[in-house]
Design an enzyme around this catalytic site. Structure first.
Site, PDB file in Angstrom:
ATOM      1  N   CYS A 207     -10.929   2.898   0.255  1.00 19.79           N
ATOM      2  CA  CYS A 207      -9.525   3.179   0.538  1.00 19.79           C
ATOM      3  C   CYS A 207      -9.213   2.450   1.832  1.00 19.79           C
ATOM      4  CB  CYS A 207      -9.259   4.672   0.686  1.00 19.79           C
ATOM      5  SG  CYS A 207      -7.567   5.068   1.221  1.00 19.79           S
TER       6      CYS A 207
ATOM      7  N   HIS B 286      -7.305   3.043   4.156  1.00 13.83           N
ATOM      8  CA  HIS B 286      -7.144   3.894   5.339  1.00 13.83           C
ATOM      9  C   HIS B 286      -8.490   4.214   6.001  1.00 13.83           C
ATOM     10  CE1 HIS B 286      -3.230   4.659   3.485  1.00 13.83           C
ATOM     11  NE2 HIS B 286      -2.833   5.180   4.632  1.00 13.83           N
TER      12      HIS B 286
ATOM     13  N   ASP C  13       0.871  -1.174   0.000  1.00 14.66           N
ATOM     14  CA  ASP C  13       0.000   0.000   0.000  1.00 14.66           C
ATOM     15  C   ASP C  13       0.903   1.217   0.000  1.00 14.66           C
ATOM     16  OD1 ASP C  13      -2.260   1.624   0.143  1.00 14.66           O
ATOM     17  OD2 ASP C  13      -2.409   1.491   2.316  1.00 14.66           O
ATOM     18  N   SER C  14       0.313   2.373  -0.228  1.00  8.49           N
ATOM     19  CA  SER C  14       1.092   3.612  -0.198  1.00  8.49           C
ATOM     20  C   SER C  14       1.521   3.966   1.219  1.00  8.49           C
ATOM     21  CB  SER C  14       0.271   4.762  -0.783  1.00  8.49           C
ATOM     22  OG  SER C  14      -0.911   4.962  -0.022  1.00  8.49           O
TER      23      SER C  14
ATOM     24  N   CYS D 205      -4.272  -1.671  -1.869  1.00 10.50           N
ATOM     25  CA  CYS D 205      -4.441  -0.227  -2.042  1.00 10.50           C
ATOM     26  C   CYS D 205      -5.442  -0.043  -3.170  1.00 10.50           C
ATOM     27  CB  CYS D 205      -3.101   0.411  -2.398  1.00 10.50           C
ATOM     28  SG  CYS D 205      -3.183   2.158  -2.874  1.00 10.50           S
TER      29      CYS D 205
ATOM     30  N   GLU E 274      -3.445   8.452   8.900  1.00  9.52           N
ATOM     31  CA  GLU E 274      -2.007   8.282   9.134  1.00  9.52           C
ATOM     32  C   GLU E 274      -1.561   8.995  10.408  1.00  9.52           C
ATOM     33  OE1 GLU E 274       0.644   6.859   7.298  1.00  9.52           O
ATOM     34  OE2 GLU E 274      -0.730   5.813   5.951  1.00  9.52           O
TER      35      GLU E 274
END
Length: 274
Positions: free
Chosen positions: A192, A194, A10-11, A73, A153
């Protein structure tokens, strides 16, 4: 081959929600996760850049020997899945969009489905296409939510700030139509990896009667089926998880605990340069 790890990337740390679901579903499997945190976020970048980053990340995982690749992702799945499958035809490559679309179609009673994701994922309409292939009568609305990734994050996932930003994005498809007496989507796809960390804030703003769909569990099931059909299931008694990151191993370990639900020893996190 069977006891090689499953690779996933993932990023950032968001894809750890997919890893968490796979660890529960496949406790005998080992995993190698790469978070490209130095180049986070992918969602604001062009398709060409995302595809290039995804190929670079995958090459590093392939160097370490993996038996299957999970693109954990949504942005990278939407932009780079065909490129990755062409580049690595000898291993299964699974993305998160198709399993997420399947879960959304199963969850929606009315066929009104909202998708929230990064700007790139919404712009590419990957979820629209996947949902409409499965359910042609569906009505899909996509909303980019670029601030959700940095919120997740930074661990800012609860309270007035998270709910205020969620309201800025979602009021136009939930609160405003309700006030007009109009129908609203009954299913909201967290497109997503996240976004599940913000699920409480998102659910509060979306309101009653809206089912939140997270593709992590359905992706884990897709991986499990693929391993079984390819004869690649591990024979180990218990698998292990290892982590690579492109920036700040200490922060990755700290944030990883939020996404995985258990401590990530910094000794298990290796800093790599792409």
């Amino acid at each position: 081959m069977n006891n090689l790890p499953i690779g996933l990337f993932d990023s950032g740390v968001g894809g750890l929600t997919v890893l968490r679901a796979m660890r529960v579903s496949m406790p005998k499997e080992s995993f190698l996760y790469l978070g490209d945190t130095a180049r986070l976020p992918y969602g604001t970048k062009s398709r060409e850049t995302i595809a290039r980053y995804s190929l670079q990340v995958t090459a590093r995982l392939i160097e370490r020997k993996i038996k299957l690749l999970v693109v954990a992702c949504n942005t990278a799945t939407a932009a780079a899945l065909p490129d990755l499958r062409r580049a690595y035809p000898d291993i299964p490559v699974i993305g998160v969009v198709e399993p997420g679309a399947q879960a959304a179609c199963a969850a929606s009673r009315s066929g009104r489905i909202a998708v929230i994701a990064t700007e790139s994922t919404i712009r590419g309409k990957a979820y629209d296409d996947a949902i409409l292939r499965l359910r042609p009568d569906a009505r899909v609305v996509g909303v980019p939510c670029p601030l959700f990734v940095p919120l997740a994050e930074d661990g800012l996932v609860e309270g007035p700030l998270a709910e205020g930003i969620a309201a800025r994005y979602l009021d136009r498809i939930f609160r405003v139509p309700r006030e007009r007496g109009e129908e609203v989507p009954d299913c909201l796809v967290l497109a997503c990896t996240h976004f599940p960390l913000l699920a409480n804030a998102i659910a509060h703003v979306a309101g009653p009667g809206v089912t939140l769909v997270d593709s992590a569990a359905t992706t884990a099931q897709a991986v499990k089926r693929t391993l079984k059909s390819a004869g690649l299931c591990s024979s180990e008694k218990k698998g292990e998880s290892f982590f690579l990151t492109t920036d700040d191993a200490e922060r990755f370990a700290r944030m990883g605990e939020c996404f995985l639900g258990f401590p990530v020893p910094e000794s298990r996190v290796e800093l790599v340069d792409l």
